[in-house]
Design a protein around this motif. Structure first.
Motif, PDB file in Angstrom:
ATOM      1  N   GLU A   1      -3.283   7.630   0.661  1.00 24.42           N
ATOM      2  CA  GLU A   1      -2.751   8.937   0.257  1.00 24.42           C
ATOM      3  C   GLU A   1      -3.651  10.053   0.784  1.00 24.42           C
ATOM      4  O   GLU A   1      -3.200  11.018   1.410  1.00 24.42           O
ATOM      5  N   ALA A   2      -4.938   9.879   0.548  1.00 23.93           N
ATOM      6  CA  ALA A   2      -5.903  10.897   0.966  1.00 23.93           C
ATOM      7  C   ALA A   2      -5.883  11.071   2.484  1.00 23.93           C
ATOM      8  O   ALA A   2      -5.834  12.193   2.998  1.00 23.93           O
ATOM      9  N   SER A   3      -5.850   9.966   3.206  1.00 24.14           N
ATOM     10  CA  SER A   3      -5.865  10.016   4.669  1.00 24.14           C
ATOM     11  C   SER A   3      -4.631  10.725   5.210  1.00 24.14           C
ATOM     12  O   SER A   3      -4.709  11.540   6.145  1.00 24.14           O
ATOM     13  N   ALA A   4      -3.457  10.420   4.618  1.00 29.07           N
ATOM     14  CA  ALA A   4      -2.213  11.035   5.085  1.00 29.07           C
ATOM     15  C   ALA A   4      -2.233  12.530   4.827  1.00 29.07           C
ATOM     16  O   ALA A   4      -1.841  13.338   5.677  1.00 29.07           O
ATOM     17  N   ARG A   5      -2.718  12.925   3.658  1.00 27.72           N
ATOM     18  CA  ARG A   5      -2.734  14.343   3.320  1.00 27.72           C
ATOM     19  C   ARG A   5      -3.730  15.115   4.155  1.00 27.72           C
ATOM     20  O   ARG A   5      -3.509  16.249   4.537  1.00 27.72           O
ATOM     21  N   LEU A   6      -4.860  14.491   4.461  1.00 28.55           N
ATOM     22  CA  LEU A   6      -5.899  15.168   5.238  1.00 28.55           C
ATOM     23  C   LEU A   6      -5.630  15.087   6.727  1.00 28.55           C
ATOM     24  O   LEU A   6      -6.386  15.620   7.524  1.00 28.55           O
ATOM     25  N   GLY A   7      -4.531  14.391   7.119  1.00 27.62           N
ATOM     26  CA  GLY A   7      -4.188  14.291   8.529  1.00 27.62           C
ATOM     27  C   GLY A   7      -5.055  13.315   9.298  1.00 27.62           C
ATOM     28  O   GLY A   7      -5.091  13.344  10.525  1.00 27.62           O
ATOM     29  N   VAL A   8      -5.782  12.451   8.601  1.00 29.48           N
ATOM     30  CA  VAL A   8      -6.609  11.444   9.277  1.00 29.48           C
ATOM     31  C   VAL A   8      -5.698  10.447  10.001  1.00 29.48           C
ATOM     32  O   VAL A   8      -6.007   9.973  11.087  1.00 29.48           O
ATOM     33  N   VAL A   9      -4.539  10.115   9.383  1.00 25.56           N
ATOM     34  CA  VAL A   9      -3.559   9.247  10.049  1.00 25.56           C
ATOM     35  C   VAL A   9      -2.281  10.045  10.291  1.00 25.56           C
ATOM     36  O   VAL A   9      -2.017  11.047   9.612  1.00 25.56           O
ATOM     37  N   ASP A  10      -1.496   9.611  11.281  1.00 28.67           N
ATOM     38  CA  ASP A  10      -0.260  10.304  11.647  1.00 28.67           C
ATOM     39  C   ASP A  10       0.807  10.086  10.565  1.00 28.67           C
ATOM     40  O   ASP A  10       1.276   8.956  10.379  1.00 28.67           O
ATOM     41  N   ALA A  11       1.168  11.155   9.862  1.00 31.45           N
ATOM     42  CA  ALA A  11       2.074  11.022   8.719  1.00 31.45           C
ATOM     43  C   ALA A  11       3.491  10.633   9.128  1.00 31.45           C
ATOM     44  O   ALA A  11       4.286  10.219   8.293  1.00 31.45           O
ATOM     45  N   ARG A  12       3.807  10.736  10.443  1.00 33.64           N
ATOM     46  CA  ARG A  12       5.147  10.308  10.873  1.00 33.64           C
ATOM     47  C   ARG A  12       5.284   8.788  10.805  1.00 33.64           C
ATOM     48  O   ARG A  12       6.338   8.246  10.514  1.00 33.64           O
ATOM     49  N   PHE A  13       4.181   8.099  11.121  1.00 30.61           N
ATOM     50  CA  PHE A  13       4.206   6.630  11.083  1.00 30.61           C
ATOM     51  C   PHE A  13       3.647   6.087   9.771  1.00 30.61           C
ATOM     52  O   PHE A  13       4.021   5.013   9.324  1.00 30.61           O
ATOM     53  N   PHE A  14       2.742   6.830   9.211  1.00 29.68           N
ATOM     54  CA  PHE A  14       2.117   6.394   7.960  1.00 29.68           C
ATOM     55  C   PHE A  14       2.301   7.463   6.889  1.00 29.68           C
ATOM     56  O   PHE A  14       1.345   8.143   6.524  1.00 29.68           O
ATOM     57  N   PRO A  15       3.529   7.637   6.397  1.00 26.86           N
ATOM     58  CA  PRO A  15       3.777   8.684   5.409  1.00 26.86           C
ATOM     59  C   PRO A  15       2.984   8.435   4.138  1.00 26.86           C
ATOM     60  O   PRO A  15       2.718   7.279   3.794  1.00 26.86           O
ATOM     61  N   ALA A  16       2.621   9.501   3.479  1.00 28.16           N
ATOM     62  CA  ALA A  16       1.812   9.371   2.255  1.00 28.16           C
ATOM     63  C   ALA A  16       2.546   8.512   1.216  1.00 28.16           C
ATOM     64  O   ALA A  16       3.763   8.633   1.071  1.00 28.16           O
ATOM     65  N   PRO A  17       1.811   7.666   0.501  1.00 28.46           N
ATOM     66  CA  PRO A  17       2.436   6.819  -0.510  1.00 28.46           C
ATOM     67  C   PRO A  17       3.249   7.615  -1.538  1.00 28.46           C
ATOM     68  O   PRO A  17       4.261   7.122  -2.041  1.00 28.46           O
ATOM     69  N   SER A  18       2.832   8.847  -1.821  1.00 27.96           N
ATOM     70  CA  SER A  18       3.580   9.636  -2.807  1.00 27.96           C
ATOM     71  C   SER A  18       4.998   9.908  -2.303  1.00 27.96           C
ATOM     72  O   SER A  18       5.962   9.839  -3.068  1.00 27.96           O
ATOM     73  N   GLY A  19       5.117  10.209  -0.992  1.00 26.42           N
ATOM     74  CA  GLY A  19       6.438  10.424  -0.399  1.00 26.42           C
ATOM     75  C   GLY A  19       7.275   9.155  -0.421  1.00 26.42           C
ATOM     76  O   GLY A  19       8.472   9.190  -0.737  1.00 26.42           O
ATOM     77  N   VAL A  20       6.621   8.031  -0.107  1.00 28.61           N
ATOM     78  CA  VAL A  20       7.324   6.751  -0.137  1.00 28.61           C
ATOM     79  C   VAL A  20       7.778   6.444  -1.556  1.00 28.61           C
ATOM     80  O   VAL A  20       8.906   5.991  -1.787  1.00 28.61           O
ATOM     81  N   ALA A  21       6.929   6.779  -2.511  1.00 35.59           N
ATOM     82  CA  ALA A  21       7.258   6.525  -3.914  1.00 35.59           C
ATOM     83  C   ALA A  21       8.488   7.327  -4.327  1.00 35.59           C
ATOM     84  O   ALA A  21       9.342   6.821  -5.070  1.00 35.59           O
ATOM     85  N   GLU A  22       8.565   8.555  -3.818  1.00 35.96           N
ATOM     86  CA  GLU A  22       9.731   9.390  -4.121  1.00 35.96           C
ATOM     87  C   GLU A  22      11.014   8.724  -3.616  1.00 35.96           C
ATOM     88  O   GLU A  22      12.005   8.619  -4.353  1.00 35.96           O
ATOM     89  N   THR A  23      10.988   8.294  -2.343  1.00 38.47           N
ATOM     90  CA  THR A  23      12.145   7.594  -1.772  1.00 38.47           C
ATOM     91  C   THR A  23      12.450   6.328  -2.575  1.00 38.47           C
ATOM     92  O   THR A  23      13.591   6.004  -2.855  1.00 38.47           O
ATOM     93  N   PHE A  24      11.378   5.600  -2.911  1.00 40.94           N
ATOM     94  CA  PHE A  24      11.503   4.368  -3.709  1.00 40.94           C
ATOM     95  C   PHE A  24      12.264   4.670  -5.004  1.00 40.94           C
ATOM     96  O   PHE A  24      13.206   3.983  -5.366  1.00 40.94           O
ATOM     97  N   TRP A  25      11.855   5.729  -5.639  1.00 39.65           N
ATOM     98  CA  TRP A  25      12.440   6.093  -6.927  1.00 39.65           C
ATOM     99  C   TRP A  25      13.926   6.425  -6.781  1.00 39.65           C
ATOM    100  O   TRP A  25      14.758   5.954  -7.549  1.00 39.65           O
ATOM    101  N   SER A  26      14.258   7.246  -5.771  1.00 42.58           N
ATOM    102  CA  SER A  26      15.656   7.653  -5.611  1.00 42.58           C
ATOM    103  C   SER A  26      16.521   6.448  -5.216  1.00 42.58           C
ATOM    104  O   SER A  26      17.651   6.302  -5.685  1.00 42.58           O
ATOM    105  N   MET A  27      15.967   5.555  -4.359  1.00 36.56           N
ATOM    106  CA  MET A  27      16.731   4.361  -3.978  1.00 36.56           C
ATOM    107  C   MET A  27      16.892   3.402  -5.156  1.00 36.56           C
ATOM    108  O   MET A  27      17.910   2.717  -5.292  1.00 36.56           O
ATOM    109  N   ALA A  28      15.874   3.391  -6.016  1.00 37.24           N
ATOM    110  CA  ALA A  28      15.945   2.523  -7.195  1.00 37.24           C
ATOM    111  C   ALA A  28      17.001   3.047  -8.159  1.00 37.24           C
ATOM    112  O   ALA A  28      17.780   2.287  -8.728  1.00 37.24           O
ATOM    113  N   ARG A  29      17.035   4.397  -8.292  1.00 42.63           N
ATOM    114  CA  ARG A  29      17.998   4.978  -9.237  1.00 42.63           C
ATOM    115  C   ARG A  29      19.436   4.826  -8.761  1.00 42.63           C
ATOM    116  O   ARG A  29      20.352   4.607  -9.554  1.00 42.63           O
ATOM    117  N   SER A  30      19.633   4.936  -7.461  1.00 46.43           N
ATOM    118  CA  SER A  30      21.007   4.819  -6.945  1.00 46.43           C
ATOM    119  C   SER A  30      21.505   3.367  -6.988  1.00 46.43           C
ATOM    120  O   SER A  30      22.682   3.106  -6.774  1.00 46.43           O
TER     121      SER A  30
END
Lengths: 268, 275
Positions: free
Chosen positions: B46-75
């Motif tokens: 999470e920290a690396s993605a937010r600080l731009g240490v890793v490319d967020a296009r390929f390694f999106p922050a876990p918080s963003g993935v969690a959001e998608t996870f949540w919406s896919m789980a709810r649907s």
């Protein structure tokens, strides 16, 4: 009473038993022409140097190995009972069963009624002081306790004859003395015929009615000695008896030469 | 004879209790550690993605993935795929695992069977399971059967091989006891071979489940319309990187979950094993 030579009828007859193994240098004769009659109710001891084939002899009596020549005959009184139960050397109780299930093993396999299993197993666990540990697993027990479970399992199976292969050899001196006394106490209840293998002369004299001394390889019957002590015996009091020392000394005299011969062969 | 006392279950002895308490403490400590390490990794990511240490296009922050996870789980979409994969996994596991268990134990008990079957296993085991997917598609078609077969084959090897080893590792003296007590073939199997080999069999099952998860994902990438493998493949095709991570993460969660369940199962099935 040591009545083995006199009155009592034979229970086990070994006739010209021999066992040969194929091994690297060629054929090895482990046992050579052993013939003996063991009286019913006799606590029969077999003493011999290591490697004299005494364990092989016991395994043949148990039916776990086939003799190369000769025959084993056990005269059965009750066809419903198993012929023999063996107490093995070392850890032979199942680690995956509780103490209770281990002791009940033979009866459960035979499909004995549950109420009878409860009674018999309960009795022998009580006699071996294991009642409190009925639900424990073997890894929670000491070596002496494990061997008590093996004793309970063999006695609970209620066989025609009992076979014991140096059951106490892995125990320390104090535990061994305790277990010898307990074994005698339990055995006194029914006085089944026992064949007991040991390399300890003291153990042979302490427990046995009759002692067969075996020669070093190939194992033959060298001498047969009657033990004069009355039963029930106290393992400790026995040692104060002057005849005890004399008997041990005499057996050692017979055995010494065989032990030296076995050692000489091992060093070749 | 008074045997009533012996017939009723006794309280465990004090020695036994003390041992249990000690191992319980140790067990909880290690369970805590095994939760802490993945959480620490997520935090770092999470920290690396937010600080731009890793490319967020390929390694999106876990918080963003969690959001998608949540919406896919709810649907209900996520559950649909998970359910499809789990069902195939279960079927494959039963189809492959049960024969493997029976064959493995039989091989452990019979040197004849071992001599017959061992070379076949040795020869087929090293073939990459993913490499036979086209063959399975030919034989079983694009439907469920090819996926189940894939998992079954993957599960078969570790379970069978560990069952053989497990039986061979059983101290010979126990088999002698079985013979001395006149145990029938079936009784030897049930009272000695199976329980004696169980620690190894559990290891085989754990490996099999892990391999099953790998293979189910692969097989669902080809000609499936549901399942976590399909979810991942589809996400790649439409470049929905977050959804792809949801698929990966769900598989990881399943792996974690199964390991835990199997560990609990093992403690229950093999209470006699000292650890």
């Amino acid at each position: 009473m040591s009545d083995a030579a006199s009155g009592a009828p034979a229970k086990i007859r070994l006739r010209h038993l021999a066992k040969r193994f194929r091994s690297r240098p060629g054929m090895v004769t482990a046992i050579d022409d052993v013939s003996v009659e063991i009286a019913a109710g006799c606590f029969f001891m077999i003493v011999g140097p290591s490697g004299c084939g005494k364990t092989t002899l016991l395994r043949i009596i148990a039916g776990l190995e086939q003799p190369s020549a000769g025959s084993v005959e056990v005269l059965r009184r009750d066809r419903a009972k198993p012929v023999n139960s063996m107490i093995f050397q070392g850890d032979s109780i199942f680690p995956w069963m509780t103490v209770w299930d281990n002791a009940a093993y033979g009866l459960v396999l035979r499909g004995v009624a549950r109420s009878q299993i409860r009674e018999v197993v309960g009795h022998y666990l009580e006699r071996t002081g294991l009642t409190r540990f009925a639900d424990a697993y073997p890894h929670q027990l000491s070596g002496g306790m494990k061997q008590r479970v093996a004793i309970a399992r063999a006695f609970a199976n209620d066989p025609e004859i009992l076979l014991m292969d140096e059951p106490f050899s892995a125990l320390d001196e104090q535990n061994k003395t305790l277990l010898q006394q307990e074994l005698l106490r339990i055995w006194e209840e029914h006085k089944k015929t026992v064949v007991f293998i040991t390399h300890s002369v003291d153990e042979a004299v302490t427990l046995g009615d009759r002692i067969m001394i075996m020669t070093a390889q190939p194992g033959r019957a060298k001498a047969m000695i009657d033990v004069p002590f009355a039963r029930p015996r106290s393992v400790l009091d026995l040692r104060a008896d002057p005849r005890y020392g004399a008997l041990v000394h005499r057996i050692w005299g017979d055995l010494r030469e065989e032990v030296q011969r076995a050692r000489a062969e091992a060093h070749q | 004879m008074s045997v009533e006392g012996a017939a009723t279950p006794e309280l465990p002895a004090p020695v036994v209790e003390a041992l249990d308490a000690e191992s319980l403490l140790g067990r909880h400590f290690y369970e805590l550690l095994s939760v802490a390490s993945p959480l620490a990794l997520l935090g770092l990511w999470e920290a690396s993605a937010r600080l731009g240490v890793v490319d967020a296009r390929f390694f999106p922050a876990p918080s963003g993935v969690a959001e998608t996870f949540w919406s896919m789980a709810r649907s209900g979409e996520l559950w649909l795929h998970t359910e499809a994969s789990l069902l195939r996994l279960l079927c494959g596991f039963l189809v492959g695992g049960i024969p493997a268990l029976a064959l493995g134990i039989a091989m452990g008990l019979s040197s004849l069977l071992r001599a017959l079957v061992e070379p076949l296993i040795a020869a087929t085991y090293p073939i990459p399971k993913s490499a036979i997917m086209p063959l399975l598609l030919l034989v079983f078609g694009l439907g469920e059967a090819s996926k189940v077969a894939m998992v079954a084959i993957g599960v078969f090897f570790p379970v069978a091989m560990n069952a053989v080893t497990g039986v061979l590792e059983i101290n010979r003296i126990y088999l002698d006891v079985g013979r001395n007590y006149r145990a029938s073939r079936w009784q030897v199997f049930r009272t000695i071979a199976l329980p004696g080999a169980l620690p190894f069999i559990m290891t085989g099952i754990k490996l099999g489940v892990g391999l099953g998860l790998v293979l189910i994902a692969i097989s669902e990438m080809l000609g499936a319309k549901s399942g976590l493998g399909y979810l991942i493949w589809n996400a790649w095709e439409i470049l929905d990187v977050n959804a792809m991570y949801v698929g990966l993460f769900t598989i990881a969660l399943l792996g974690f979950f199964f390991t835990h369940v199997l560990n609990v199962l093992e403690r229950w099935l093999v209470p006699w094993k000292t650890r």
